[in-house]
Scaffold this active site. Structure first.
Site, PDB file in Angstrom:
ATOM      1  N   LYS A   1       0.839  -1.203   0.000  1.00  0.00           N
ATOM      2  CA  LYS A   1       0.000   0.000   0.000  1.00  0.00           C
ATOM      3  C   LYS A   1       0.878   1.259   0.000  1.00  0.00           C
ATOM      4  CE  LYS A   1      -3.912  -2.338   2.197  1.00  0.00           C
ATOM      5  NZ  LYS A   1      -4.742  -2.575   3.392  1.00  0.00           N
TER       6      LYS A   1
ATOM      7  N   GLN B   1      -4.419  -1.278   9.636  1.00  0.00           N
ATOM      8  CA  GLN B   1      -4.480  -2.600   9.018  1.00  0.00           C
ATOM      9  C   GLN B   1      -5.133  -3.595   9.974  1.00  0.00           C
ATOM     10  OE1 GLN B   1      -3.736  -3.245   5.839  1.00  0.00           O
ATOM     11  NE2 GLN B   1      -4.141  -5.434   5.982  1.00  0.00           N
TER      12      GLN B   1
ATOM     13  N   ASP C   1     -10.773   3.520   4.418  1.00  0.00           N
ATOM     14  CA  ASP C   1     -11.119   2.102   4.314  1.00  0.00           C
ATOM     15  C   ASP C   1     -12.634   1.911   4.218  1.00  0.00           C
ATOM     16  OD1 ASP C   1      -9.304  -0.009   4.152  1.00  0.00           O
ATOM     17  OD2 ASP C   1      -8.557   0.350   6.188  1.00  0.00           O
TER      18      ASP C   1
END
Ligand code: GUN
Length: 297
Positions: free
Chosen positions: A53, A97, A120
């Protein structure tokens, strides 16, 4: 006839080059999009996702603020870090994450992220907006799947989509996005899960079958209608002594078998994976544009 491969890497490249231009336009106005990344612990798969990422951010000119915290980081320390990022005007998106270590409550953490920086799309407020069909940050993997279908010219309106897997990250949101009365959606959606009796009886009805169970070989050849489009969201590590690192990546679909009956199929790797990362970049750029416009008014 062998299925046509949907090349996620190529589609991701096309989206990234559009984003690169949007980043350049923001840069010209004095704004650099920034992504704050937090990884707690050292789960090897999470580590490699986070690295991928950050590299992707760099490749299109997004600034990333890397925070790798030890596995024993307290929930309070993590919440403090998130608060700091909520206040930091250089950061337009915050990515924590998942999964988090067991001693940290995931929903408390997701709720702490400013919904305006929730790239997200996991904050309950943004999940709610998605559910009622409003514009918001869509979760990256489901959004990547929708974009892949659209950009491959695959019609979803009026089609029967069967989703296998009810995770909050993929199954539930992709089902939700595809049933909205919108372009690239408007499908009839069936959501199957571990409580489903006779999965094959549902999957065989699918015009578009989305496998997101998290288990290799969940979808086998006999479970797919000839001519169906098969999207494989799975990323599973299976032992492989012939590989230098001792494993290889496989999806949730028996690719070799299913590609003999499907009309289109996504490979693993090189299918949904690159799209997930790309949609994270998309949300970060979008967040920076929204923030810039607020300041410009
Ligand atoms: N873990 C697995 N997929 C994801 C994702 O899309 N975002 C985050 N933050 N964690 C994940």
């Amino acid at each position: 006839m062998a299925a046509k491969i949907i090349d996620g890497k190529a589609i991701a490249e096309a989206v990234r080059s559009e984003l690169k231009e949007r980043v350049a336009a923001l840069s010209a106005k004095g704004t650099t999009p920034g992504l704050g990344v937090i990884l707690v612990g050292d789960n090897p798969a999470s580590r490699s996702y986070v690295t991928a990422k950050e590299r992707a951010c760099e490749s299109i000119g997004i600034y990333s603020d890397d925070n790798r915290l030890p596995a024993d980081t307290s929930e309070t320390d993590l919440l403090n870090k998130i608060n700091q990022m909520n206040q930091d005007s250089r950061i337009h998106g915050i990515l924590v994450q998942l999964p988090l270590p067991k001693h940290i409550d995931e929903s408390t953490v997701l709720l702490a992220i400013d919904p305006a920086k929730d790239v997200d799309g996991f904050h309950p407020m943004n999940v709610g907006k998605m559910m009622i069909g409003e514009e918001t940050f869509f979760p990256c993997t489901p959004h990547g799947v929708v974009q892949m279908l659209m950009r491959s010219g695959i019609e979803t309106a009026g089609k029967h989509v069967v989703v296998v897997g009810r995770s909050n990250i993929v199954g539930k949101p992709v089902a939700n996005m595809l049933l909205q009365k919108k372009e690239g959606a408007n499908a009839t959606v069936t959501l199957c899960h571990t409580g489903t009796t006779d999965l094959g009886s549902f999957s065989r009805q699918a015009d578009i079958l989305i496998a997101a169970s998290g288990w290799p070989n969940t979808v086998t050849t006999d479970m797919v209608k000839p001519g169906a489009v098969v999207i494989d969201v799975g990323v599973n590590r299976v032992e492989d002594a012939s590989k230098k690192n001792g494993y290889r990546l496989v999806g949730d679909v028996d690719f070799d078998g299913v590609s003999t009956v499907a009309s289109h199929i996504t490979p693993v790797p090189g299918g949904v994976g690159p799209m997930t990362i790309t949609m994270l970049l998309y949300n970060t750029v979008l967040s920076a544009e929204i923030e810039f416009e607020k300041g410009d008014r």
